[in-house]
Design a protein around this motif. Structure first.
Motif, PDB file in Angstrom:
ATOM      1  N   MET A  70      75.545  11.503  52.465  1.00 57.21           N
ATOM      2  CA  MET A  70      75.682  12.148  53.778  1.00 57.21           C
ATOM      3  C   MET A  70      75.777  13.659  53.644  1.00 57.21           C
ATOM      4  SD  MET A  70      77.995   9.672  56.240  1.00 57.21           S
ATOM      5  CE  MET A  70      79.389   9.399  55.163  1.00 57.21           C
ATOM      6  N   ASP A  71      76.405  14.115  52.571  1.00 58.50           N
ATOM      7  CA  ASP A  71      76.566  15.560  52.347  1.00 58.50           C
ATOM      8  C   ASP A  71      75.307  16.206  51.770  1.00 58.50           C
ATOM      9  OD1 ASP A  71      79.127  15.620  53.337  1.00 58.50           O
ATOM     10  OD2 ASP A  71      80.059  15.261  51.384  1.00 58.50           O
ATOM     11  N   GLY A  72      74.279  15.398  51.453  1.00 55.74           N
ATOM     12  CA  GLY A  72      73.034  15.948  50.922  1.00 55.74           C
ATOM     13  C   GLY A  72      73.061  16.204  49.431  1.00 55.74           C
ATOM     14  N   GLU A  73      74.052  15.664  48.742  1.00 52.45           N
ATOM     15  CA  GLU A  73      74.181  15.929  47.308  1.00 52.45           C
ATOM     16  C   GLU A  73      73.220  15.093  46.460  1.00 52.45           C
ATOM     17  OE1 GLU A  73      78.159  15.607  45.873  1.00 52.45           O
ATOM     18  OE2 GLU A  73      79.038  16.624  47.589  1.00 52.45           O
ATOM     19  N   VAL A  74      72.804  13.939  46.961  1.00 52.04           N
ATOM     20  CA  VAL A  74      72.002  13.003  46.162  1.00 52.04           C
ATOM     21  C   VAL A  74      70.513  13.218  46.437  1.00 52.04           C
ATOM     22  CG1 VAL A  74      71.643  10.584  45.542  1.00 52.04           C
ATOM     23  CG2 VAL A  74      73.900  11.351  46.337  1.00 52.04           C
ATOM     24  N   LYS A  75      69.764  13.337  45.358  1.00 53.75           N
ATOM     25  CA  LYS A  75      68.323  13.590  45.473  1.00 53.75           C
ATOM     26  C   LYS A  75      67.544  12.289  45.729  1.00 53.75           C
ATOM     27  CE  LYS A  75      68.384  17.525  42.246  1.00 53.75           C
ATOM     28  NZ  LYS A  75      67.867  18.023  40.949  1.00 53.75           N
ATOM     29  N   PRO A  76      66.325  12.418  46.244  1.00 56.44           N
ATOM     30  CA  PRO A  76      65.498  11.228  46.440  1.00 56.44           C
ATOM     31  C   PRO A  76      65.250  10.493  45.124  1.00 56.44           C
ATOM     32  CG  PRO A  76      64.545  13.127  47.544  1.00 56.44           C
ATOM     33  CD  PRO A  76      65.660  13.645  46.708  1.00 56.44           C
ATOM     34  N   LYS A  77      65.132   9.180  45.212  1.00 55.64           N
ATOM     35  CA  LYS A  77      64.850   8.275  44.093  1.00 55.64           C
ATOM     36  C   LYS A  77      66.002   8.171  43.097  1.00 55.64           C
ATOM     37  CE  LYS A  77      59.832   8.728  44.334  1.00 55.64           C
ATOM     38  NZ  LYS A  77      58.583   8.978  43.584  1.00 55.64           N
ATOM     39  N   ALA A  78      67.180   8.668  43.469  1.00 55.87           N
ATOM     40  CA  ALA A  78      68.348   8.514  42.594  1.00 55.87           C
ATOM     41  C   ALA A  78      68.707   7.039  42.487  1.00 55.87           C
ATOM     42  CB  ALA A  78      69.527   9.304  43.153  1.00 55.87           C
ATOM     43  N   GLU A  79      69.035   6.587  41.278  1.00 54.14           N
ATOM     44  CA  GLU A  79      69.435   5.202  41.067  1.00 54.14           C
ATOM     45  C   GLU A  79      70.847   4.998  41.635  1.00 54.14           C
ATOM     46  OE1 GLU A  79      67.741   2.698  39.936  1.00 54.14           O
ATOM     47  OE2 GLU A  79      65.936   3.797  39.356  1.00 54.14           O
ATOM     48  N   LEU A  80      70.970   4.050  42.537  1.00 54.97           N
ATOM     49  CA  LEU A  80      72.253   3.827  43.217  1.00 54.97           C
ATOM     50  C   LEU A  80      73.057   2.696  42.585  1.00 54.97           C
ATOM     51  CD1 LEU A  80      71.008   4.110  46.922  1.00 54.97           C
ATOM     52  CD2 LEU A  80      72.070   5.885  45.512  1.00 54.97           C
ATOM     53  N   ASP A  81      72.392   1.904  41.756  1.00 49.92           N
ATOM     54  CA  ASP A  81      73.060   0.760  41.128  1.00 49.92           C
ATOM     55  C   ASP A  81      73.695   1.216  39.817  1.00 49.92           C
ATOM     56  OD1 ASP A  81      73.955  -1.746  40.614  1.00 49.92           O
ATOM     57  OD2 ASP A  81      72.009  -2.606  40.119  1.00 49.92           O
ATOM     58  N   GLY A  82      74.918   1.739  39.893  1.00 47.22           N
ATOM     59  CA  GLY A  82      75.610   2.292  38.727  1.00 47.22           C
ATOM     60  C   GLY A  82      76.073   3.701  39.021  1.00 47.22           C
ATOM     61  N   ASP A  83      76.526   4.402  37.992  1.00 47.92           N
ATOM     62  CA  ASP A  83      76.990   5.780  38.175  1.00 47.92           C
ATOM     63  C   ASP A  83      75.804   6.709  38.421  1.00 47.92           C
ATOM     64  OD1 ASP A  83      79.589   4.963  37.734  1.00 47.92           O
ATOM     65  OD2 ASP A  83      79.466   5.300  35.567  1.00 47.92           O
ATOM     66  N   ILE A 101      71.696  22.538  54.850  1.00 51.04           N
ATOM     67  CA  ILE A 101      71.684  21.727  56.067  1.00 51.04           C
ATOM     68  C   ILE A 101      70.489  20.772  56.070  1.00 51.04           C
ATOM     69  CG2 ILE A 101      71.410  21.792  58.584  1.00 51.04           C
ATOM     70  CD1 ILE A 101      73.009  24.335  58.644  1.00 51.04           C
ATOM     71  N   LYS A 102      69.350  21.234  55.548  1.00 54.36           N
ATOM     72  CA  LYS A 102      68.155  20.401  55.556  1.00 54.36           C
ATOM     73  C   LYS A 102      68.281  19.181  54.636  1.00 54.36           C
ATOM     74  CE  LYS A 102      65.716  23.038  51.957  1.00 54.36           C
ATOM     75  NZ  LYS A 102      64.498  23.842  51.666  1.00 54.36           N
ATOM     76  N   HIS A 103      69.246  19.221  53.706  1.00 54.38           N
ATOM     77  CA  HIS A 103      69.456  18.092  52.795  1.00 54.38           C
ATOM     78  C   HIS A 103      70.464  17.080  53.342  1.00 54.38           C
ATOM     79  CE1 HIS A 103      68.338  21.318  49.675  1.00 54.38           C
ATOM     80  NE2 HIS A 103      67.273  20.551  49.873  1.00 54.38           N
ATOM     81  N   LYS A 104      71.304  17.501  54.266  1.00 53.77           N
ATOM     82  CA  LYS A 104      72.340  16.624  54.797  1.00 53.77           C
ATOM     83  C   LYS A 104      71.737  15.518  55.654  1.00 53.77           C
ATOM     84  CE  LYS A 104      75.850  20.294  55.110  1.00 53.77           C
ATOM     85  NZ  LYS A 104      76.851  19.699  54.205  1.00 53.77           N
ATOM     86  N   LYS A 149      82.902  14.248  59.358  1.00 53.15           N
ATOM     87  CA  LYS A 149      81.822  15.214  59.137  1.00 53.15           C
ATOM     88  C   LYS A 149      81.060  15.496  60.434  1.00 53.15           C
ATOM     89  CE  LYS A 149      81.209  13.154  54.535  1.00 53.15           C
ATOM     90  NZ  LYS A 149      81.733  14.231  53.712  1.00 53.15           N
ATOM     91  N   GLU A 150      81.452  14.821  61.510  1.00 52.25           N
ATOM     92  CA  GLU A 150      80.832  14.956  62.839  1.00 52.25           C
ATOM     93  C   GLU A 150      79.367  14.534  62.854  1.00 52.25           C
ATOM     94  OE1 GLU A 150      81.554  18.959  64.148  1.00 52.25           O
ATOM     95  OE2 GLU A 150      83.632  18.529  64.669  1.00 52.25           O
ATOM     96  N   ILE A 151      78.991  13.641  61.920  1.00 50.02           N
ATOM     97  CA  ILE A 151      77.626  13.117  61.891  1.00 50.02           C
ATOM     98  C   ILE A 151      77.508  12.006  62.933  1.00 50.02           C
ATOM     99  CG2 ILE A 151      75.879  11.982  60.482  1.00 50.02           C
ATOM    100  CD1 ILE A 151      77.206  13.180  58.023  1.00 50.02           C
ATOM    101  N   PRO A 152      76.535  12.065  63.826  1.00 48.59           N
ATOM    102  CA  PRO A 152      76.389  11.014  64.841  1.00 48.59           C
ATOM    103  C   PRO A 152      76.007   9.676  64.211  1.00 48.59           C
ATOM    104  CG  PRO A 152      74.506  12.498  64.892  1.00 48.59           C
ATOM    105  CD  PRO A 152      75.498  13.116  63.955  1.00 48.59           C
TER     106      PRO A 152
END
Length: 379
Positions: A223-236, A248-251, A285-288
């Protein structure tokens, strides 16, 4: 001799008296025994009468129970029949309610014309998709692109198009999506050429029970835009999958929760606990946040035949009310949707319902981005 005879007679008389007394005692005992027998017989008769009375009361009670059960069955049948009836007026009013080609074309033009906030480098509104496994998250992406991509024939009428299958959809019990995947949406401009819509969807792993599925801390970082596209989510998360200074464009500019309408009541309580944590994090974070209920055709036979009956269906109104009460989201933030699942060609009314949702997503995303930009200005 005479005296002896008198004595013998006297003794005989006394013996007779004793015998008479014994006989009287025997008669008395016999009478008592007879009375006891009669009392026992009377008791038996009373017991039989009491038993008959008890059986009669039990029979009456059984008849009353059956009558009550039959009444409940009839009541349930009446309620089910009533729920199947359509409302005379829609339970939700919409800006467009004609469910016709003209309004659908107008929807598409409005969406194609949407632009990001002025004087910014925000080219796309980011929409994060979350929800239970097999809720239809990937199918939502395919349905939205199919709805916006429809063309217009030489006669000016809408043409039926092949349903898009861009995002991988399935019905596995475990999440098929293991990466943070970004899906851009393409529509058709008036000249028939494809054009990117300024909305992109981010698909994730499904929310599973207990510690399985996507962790809350990863969702917050996405949600904060820290994770890049295609990042593996299954694990650390690897360091290479993270941004140091997200803009802002990444959030994420909107969070869309997806639930399968037919399976909603079967969700584990731990899913709702996760949902509550994510909702609270987004609110801070006031995200709708919006909620979409997929497979609404499975809970109403009228809608299965005609999607335009969705806002006149009592069953769907009841279903969305239940989702609101259980999830904590207000009813006006919960939207029904019929995904393309077994269809191969687009349908006007499915597209129309999809456009109602898509336009809402764009509006809340644009408002959020503008608010972030306003906060950055030096007042």
């Amino acid at each position: 001799h005479f005296y002896k005879r008198i004595k013998r007679k006297t003794m005989g008389a006394e013996n007779s008296k004793a015998q008479l007394a014994q006989l009287a005692s025997a008669n008395s005992r016999a009478s008592n025994a007879e009375q006891q027998v009669r009392a026992f017989q009377n008791g038996e008769e009373n017991s039989r009468e009491q038993l008959a009375s008890a059986n009669s009361r039990a029979s009456n009670a059984e008849q009353q129970v059956r009558a009550f059960q039959n009444l409940e069955i009839e009541k349930k049948k009446y309620q089910e029949a009533k729920m199947k009836e359509l409302l005379s007026e829609p339970w939700r009013k919409t800006a467009k309610s004609g469910w016709n080609e003209e309004e659908l074309l107008q929807f598409r033009k409005e969406i194609m014309a949407y632009e990001g906030p002025e004087s910014t480098d925000i080219k796309f509104f980011n929409v994060l998709l979350l929800g239970q496994v097999s809720a239809g998250k990937s199918s939502i992406i395919n349905t939205i692109e199919s709805a916006i991509k429809g063309g217009v024939g030489e006669d000016g009428k809408l043409t039926r198009e092949l349903v898009t299958s861009k995002a991988v959809a399935g019905t596995d019990k475990k999440s098929l999506t293991k990466q943070l995947r970004c899906y851009k949406i393409r529509g058709k401009s008036e000249d028939g050429k494809e054009k990117l819509i300024n909305v992109q969807f981010w698909d994730t792993m499904g929310l599973e029970v207990e510690e399985e599925g996507l962790a809350i801390d990863k969702i917050c970082r996405i949600m904060d835009g820290e994770v890049k596209p295609k990042a593996e989510l299954d694990g650390d998360l690897d360091e290479g999958a993270l941004r140091d200074t997200p803009e802002i464009k990444h959030k994420m500019h909107c969070v869309l929760f997806a639930f399968h309408a037919e399976k909603f009541e079967l969700l584990d309580e731990s899913i709702f606990e996760k949902l509550s944590e994510i909702r609270n994090a987004a609110m801070r974070k006031e995200i709708p946040c919006l909620v979409v209920c997929t497979a609404i055709d499975k809970v109403c036979e009228h809608v299965e035949k005609d999607t335009s009956k969705v806002f006149r269906s009592r069953n769907i109104q009841k279903k969305l009310t239940n989702v609101s009460e259980k999830s904590g989201f207000p009813l006006n933030m919960i939207h029904p949707l019929r995904n393309y699942v077994d269809q191969t060609m687009t349908d006007l009314k499915i597209d129309f319902l999809t456009m109602l949702l898509f336009k809402k997503i764009i509006k809340v995303s644009k408002d959020y981005c503008q608010r972030l930009l306003d906060d950055e200005d030096d007042c």
